[in-house]
Design a protein around this motif. Structure first.
Motif, short mmCIF file in Angstrom:
data_model
loop_
_atom_site.label_atom_id
_atom_site.label_comp_id
_atom_site.label_asym_id
_atom_site.label_seq_id
_atom_site.Cartn_x
_atom_site.Cartn_y
_atom_site.Cartn_z
N ASN A 164 -52.04 7.61 -54.66
CA ASN A 164 -50.60 7.39 -54.43
C ASN A 164 -50.32 6.38 -53.31
N ILE A 165 -51.13 5.35 -53.21
CA ILE A 165 -50.90 4.27 -52.24
C ILE A 165 -50.01 3.23 -52.90
N SER A 166 -48.93 2.86 -52.25
CA SER A 166 -47.88 2.10 -52.93
C SER A 166 -47.93 0.59 -52.70
N ASP A 167 -48.45 0.13 -51.57
CA ASP A 167 -48.34 -1.28 -51.21
C ASP A 167 -49.70 -1.94 -50.99
N ILE A 168 -49.81 -3.19 -51.45
CA ILE A 168 -51.00 -3.99 -51.22
C ILE A 168 -50.63 -5.18 -50.34
N LEU A 169 -51.44 -5.42 -49.32
CA LEU A 169 -51.36 -6.66 -48.55
C LEU A 169 -52.64 -7.45 -48.84
N ALA A 212 -47.44 -12.70 -55.48
CA ALA A 212 -47.42 -11.95 -54.23
C ALA A 212 -46.56 -12.71 -53.23
N VAL A 213 -45.84 -11.99 -52.38
CA VAL A 213 -44.86 -12.58 -51.47
C VAL A 213 -45.45 -12.67 -50.06
N PHE A 214 -45.42 -13.87 -49.49
CA PHE A 214 -45.91 -14.05 -48.13
C PHE A 214 -45.11 -13.19 -47.16
N GLU A 215 -45.84 -12.50 -46.26
CA GLU A 215 -45.18 -11.61 -45.31
C GLU A 215 -45.36 -12.04 -43.86
N HIS A 216 -46.58 -12.29 -43.43
CA HIS A 216 -46.82 -12.70 -42.06
C HIS A 216 -48.22 -13.27 -41.93
N SER A 217 -48.53 -13.79 -40.75
CA SER A 217 -49.87 -14.30 -40.45
C SER A 217 -50.44 -13.55 -39.26
N GLU A 218 -51.75 -13.49 -39.19
CA GLU A 218 -52.43 -12.93 -38.03
C GLU A 218 -53.50 -13.91 -37.56
N TYR A 219 -53.67 -13.94 -36.25
CA TYR A 219 -54.68 -14.81 -35.65
C TYR A 219 -55.86 -13.97 -35.18
N TYR A 220 -57.05 -14.40 -35.56
CA TYR A 220 -58.29 -13.83 -35.03
C TYR A 220 -58.67 -14.69 -33.83
N MET A 221 -58.74 -14.06 -32.64
CA MET A 221 -58.94 -14.79 -31.40
C MET A 221 -60.20 -14.31 -30.70
N SER A 222 -60.77 -15.18 -29.87
CA SER A 222 -61.99 -14.81 -29.16
C SER A 222 -61.96 -15.30 -27.73
N LEU A 223 -62.73 -14.63 -26.89
CA LEU A 223 -62.86 -14.97 -25.47
C LEU A 223 -64.32 -14.80 -25.09
N ASN A 224 -64.92 -15.83 -24.51
CA ASN A 224 -66.30 -15.77 -24.08
C ASN A 224 -66.41 -15.20 -22.67
N ARG A 225 -67.59 -14.71 -22.36
CA ARG A 225 -67.84 -14.12 -21.04
C ARG A 225 -67.43 -15.10 -19.94
N VAL A 230 -59.54 -18.11 -36.31
CA VAL A 230 -59.19 -18.10 -37.72
C VAL A 230 -57.76 -17.59 -37.87
N ALA A 231 -57.02 -18.18 -38.81
CA ALA A 231 -55.68 -17.70 -39.15
C ALA A 231 -55.71 -17.09 -40.55
N TYR A 232 -55.17 -15.87 -40.67
CA TYR A 232 -55.10 -15.18 -41.95
C TYR A 232 -53.63 -15.03 -42.35
N ASP A 233 -53.34 -15.30 -43.62
CA ASP A 233 -52.00 -15.08 -44.17
C ASP A 233 -52.02 -13.81 -45.03
N TYR A 234 -50.95 -13.03 -44.91
CA TYR A 234 -50.85 -11.75 -45.63
C TYR A 234 -49.73 -11.85 -46.67
N TYR A 235 -50.04 -11.41 -47.89
CA TYR A 235 -49.10 -11.45 -49.01
C TYR A 235 -48.94 -10.05 -49.58
N ARG A 236 -47.70 -9.64 -49.80
CA ARG A 236 -47.42 -8.26 -50.23
C ARG A 236 -47.16 -8.20 -51.74
#
Length: 290
Positions: free
Chosen positions: A103-108, A127-140, A277-283
């Motif tokens: 009974n899971i209703s939504d897919i991203l 599928a409808v674009f919803e938002h983007s997320e950034y994968y970020m990193s920091l070195n020692r 990396v930038a990821y786009d999410y579509y619902r």
């Protein structure tokens, strides 16, 4: 064509998936990785990884990250020379069957931004674009200086479960059931740590860490109660966890942030994190496939 379903991957199947990922990334000039850790899925009995073979060769795969009872994040890939043959559609059909059972209703759908082939598939699915997320990193050596420390970072145990659930619901607007599942899985994990931020004697923030290796860790679930925001506590909490991770010998710290979360994104940039990396999410609604 053979489709195999898994709740988690063993060493052999993980190696096959990583080989497939490298093949696809090299061809499409991508840098991201598919999320294959199923330990935070709200129901550990859900089949969440689907592998499609022709003979003994892994041709296509689909993985589902299911942190809540309502929503799933889907990532997929197919070897370049086997695309446009309906393999992804076959895997998606199997995944949708599993989602309907629970009974899971939504897919991203998660698509690395430069992936033209991924965007073409999502366009066909409408599928409808919803938002983007950034994968970020920091070195020692990144910033972790704290002036006038006010917070205490406290590593949590199952005894803190109810306190963390209450915080999570207030900070992230989670419902109790999903927050409980995610936090219990985190506290029971051998590779993850959960922390509370204490001001005086009051828990007012939280942060989680996934120890990916001896040298790399990922920060997630960092947040401060609404009434304590805009006073620098978020920066202090981030500085404290970074300082602790450097002390443990980590060489690289990563995290993900919603591109629309201007406050958090700006904080991470000030602390030295850089976008990898930038990821786009579509619902899409699961019912659209039924």
């Amino acid at each position: 064509m053979i489709i195999k379903k898994y709740r988690s991957l063993n060493e052999t199947t993980m190696s096959e998936v990583l080989d497939l990922e490298k093949d696809c990334n090299d061809y499409d000039e991508l840098r991201g990785s598919v999320f294959l850790d199923t330990s935070l899925n709200f129901n550990q009995m859900i089949q969440s990884i689907f592998l499609l073979y022709e003979g003994r060769m892994l041709i296509s795969m689909l993985s589902m990250f299911i942190p809540s009872h309502q929503e799933v994040e889907i990532s997929a890939m197919t070897r370049p020379e086997y695309r446009k043959r309906g393999y992804f559609k076959a895997l998606l059909f199997q995944a949708v069957e599993e989602l309907c059972l629970h009974n899971i209703s939504d897919i991203l759908f998660v698509c690395e931004r430069p992936s033209d082939s991924g965007k073409q598939v999502l366009n066909r699915l409408q599928a409808v674009f919803e938002h983007s997320e950034y994968y970020m990193s920091l070195n020692r050596g990144g910033k972790a200086d704290i002036e006038n420390q006010r917070l205490v970072l406290s590593k949590s145990t199952l005894r803190d479960l109810e306190t963390i659930i209450q915080l999570s619901c207030k900070i992230f607007d989670d419902n109790d059931e999903d927050a409980r599942s995610l936090i219990e899985n985190c506290l029971n994990s051998e590779s993850r740590d959960q922390y509370l931020a204490i001001l005086g004697d009051k828990p007012m923030g939280m942060v989680s860490v996934n120890h990916l290796s001896d040298e790399e860790a990922s920060i997630f679930g960092l947040g401060i109660l609404p009434e304590y925001r805009s006073f620098g506590y978020g920066k202090e909490l981030l500085g404290l966890i970074l300082k602790d991770l450097w002390r443990l010998g980590k060489q690289q710290i990563t995290l993900e942030v919603d591109s629309e979360n201007d406050r958090a994104f700006a904080l991470y940039q000030r602390m030295g994190f850089r976008i990898e990396v930038a990821y786009d999410y579509y619902r899409k609604q699961v019912s659209d496939f039924c």
